[in-house]
Design a protein around this motif. Structure first.
Motif, PDB file in Angstrom:
ATOM      1  N   ARG A  97       0.732  -1.178  -0.176  1.00 27.40           N
ATOM      2  CA  ARG A  97       0.075   0.105  -0.043  1.00 27.40           C
ATOM      3  C   ARG A  97       0.860   1.201   0.027  1.00 27.40           C
ATOM      4  O   ARG A  97       0.558   2.093  -0.532  1.00 27.40           O
ATOM      5  N   ALA A  98       1.870   1.198   0.870  1.00 27.67           N
ATOM      6  CA  ALA A  98       2.857   2.455   0.903  1.00 27.67           C
ATOM      7  C   ALA A  98       3.839   2.790  -0.482  1.00 27.67           C
ATOM      8  O   ALA A  98       3.400   3.797  -1.231  1.00 27.67           O
ATOM      9  N   TRP A  99       3.947   1.537  -1.295  1.00 29.81           N
ATOM     10  CA  TRP A  99       4.323   1.763  -2.752  1.00 29.81           C
ATOM     11  C   TRP A  99       3.436   2.257  -3.511  1.00 29.81           C
ATOM     12  O   TRP A  99       3.540   3.177  -4.491  1.00 29.81           O
ATOM     13  N   LEU A 100       2.092   1.721  -3.389  1.00 31.99           N
ATOM     14  CA  LEU A 100       0.787   2.254  -4.162  1.00 31.99           C
ATOM     15  C   LEU A 100       0.697   3.517  -4.032  1.00 31.99           C
ATOM     16  O   LEU A 100       0.623   4.459  -5.208  1.00 31.99           O
ATOM     17  N   GLU A 101       0.742   3.953  -2.864  1.00 30.97           N
ATOM     18  CA  GLU A 101       0.450   5.648  -2.697  1.00 30.97           C
ATOM     19  C   GLU A 101       1.400   6.536  -2.929  1.00 30.97           C
ATOM     20  O   GLU A 101       1.196   7.237  -3.495  1.00 30.97           O
ATOM     21  N   ARG A 102       2.696   5.992  -2.484  1.00 35.60           N
ATOM     22  CA  ARG A 102       4.034   7.086  -2.748  1.00 35.60           C
ATOM     23  C   ARG A 102       4.156   7.078  -4.004  1.00 35.60           C
ATOM     24  O   ARG A 102       4.674   7.926  -4.745  1.00 35.60           O
ATOM     25  N   ALA A 103       4.465   5.910  -4.836  1.00 40.35           N
ATOM     26  CA  ALA A 103       5.017   5.697  -5.988  1.00 40.35           C
ATOM     27  C   ALA A 103       3.945   5.664  -7.213  1.00 40.35           C
ATOM     28  O   ALA A 103       3.944   6.561  -7.981  1.00 40.35           O
ATOM     29  N   VAL A 104       3.149   4.660  -7.244  1.00 41.80           N
ATOM     30  CA  VAL A 104       2.097   4.469  -8.382  1.00 41.80           C
ATOM     31  C   VAL A 104       1.019   5.791  -8.326  1.00 41.80           C
ATOM     32  O   VAL A 104       0.916   6.198  -9.622  1.00 41.80           O
ATOM     33  N   ILE A 105       0.673   6.040  -7.138  1.00 38.90           N
ATOM     34  CA  ILE A 105      -0.310   7.071  -7.357  1.00 38.90           C
ATOM     35  C   ILE A 105       0.504   8.575  -6.970  1.00 38.90           C
ATOM     36  O   ILE A 105       0.239   9.297  -7.606  1.00 38.90           O
ATOM     37  N   GLY A 106       1.152   8.447  -6.066  1.00 41.41           N
ATOM     38  CA  GLY A 106       1.845   9.669  -5.770  1.00 41.41           C
ATOM     39  C   GLY A 106       2.675  10.182  -6.766  1.00 41.41           C
ATOM     40  O   GLY A 106       2.940  11.575  -6.909  1.00 41.41           O
TER      41      GLY A 106
END
Length: 188
Positions: free
Chosen positions: A18-27
């Motif tokens: 989720r952190a990867w999704l939030e910070r990288a993919v979405i962020g």
């Protein structure tokens, strides 16, 4: 958020994902389509305990069927996270052909597809440390199960979809390794 097979270790794997999704993919807006399903909690996170490609294939087929059988309002996409198998990128990359064959064998081609993320992801003809590889790097190997109709709707809503890859390369080159490390989303 939909989850499966939860225990303490699974919680940590999902939290990192989720952190990867939030910070990288979405962020970083690497996938302009991800935010909508994430915000609507239509992402299913499944941590596989498979230790062999055969066991992973069985679970992949179960998850493909579940996604096909479930309305998109409940589950639009599934992240099948498999930390204990296919840790070597070459093995993982070869397994993608098996995953595509499973979609076809299950007669789900045209309905579902499998996208790929891996801690050692490497595009053809690139150096392993090339920052552009990081667009597909995740903290764990992940098979991303997607609905074709969701992709079609997203492409309609985002007319410059063909330019996403080029924009991602620009984003990653501006970010660099130091910027990626600051995101703290693994892999280093």
């Amino acid at each position: 958020m939909s989850t499966a097979n939860l225990n303490a270790d699974d919680d940590q794997v999902i939290a990192a994902t989720r952190a990867w999704l939030e910070r990288a993919v979405i962020g970083l807006n690497l996938c302009p389509f991800a935010k909508s399903v994430y915000v609507k909690e239509q992402v299913r996170y499944v941590v596989s305990n498979a230790t062999t490609p055969e066991a992973l294939l069985e679970q992949l087929m179960d998850e493909l069927q579940r996604l096909s059988d479930t309305p998109s309002e409940e589950i639009d996409t599934t992240l099948l996270i498999h930390p204990f198998v296919l840790g070597e990128f070459e093995d993982y990359n070869e397994f993608l052909d098996v995953a595509d064959a499973a979609v076809e064998d299950m007669q789900l081609d045209g309905e579902l597809q499998v996208a790929s993320f891996h801690p050692e992801y490497q595009f053809a003809d690139t150096d392993p440390n090339d920052i552009t590889n990081y667009t597909n790097r995740a903290p764990y190997p992940i098979l991303h199960l997607l609905r074709e109709d969701s992709i079609d709707r997203a492409v309609e809503a985002f007319p410059e979809a063909a330019e996403i890859f080029e924009k991602n390369i620009e984003t990653m080159e501006k970010l660099g390794h130091e910027g990626w490390d600051k995101l703290d989303v693994g892999p280093a």
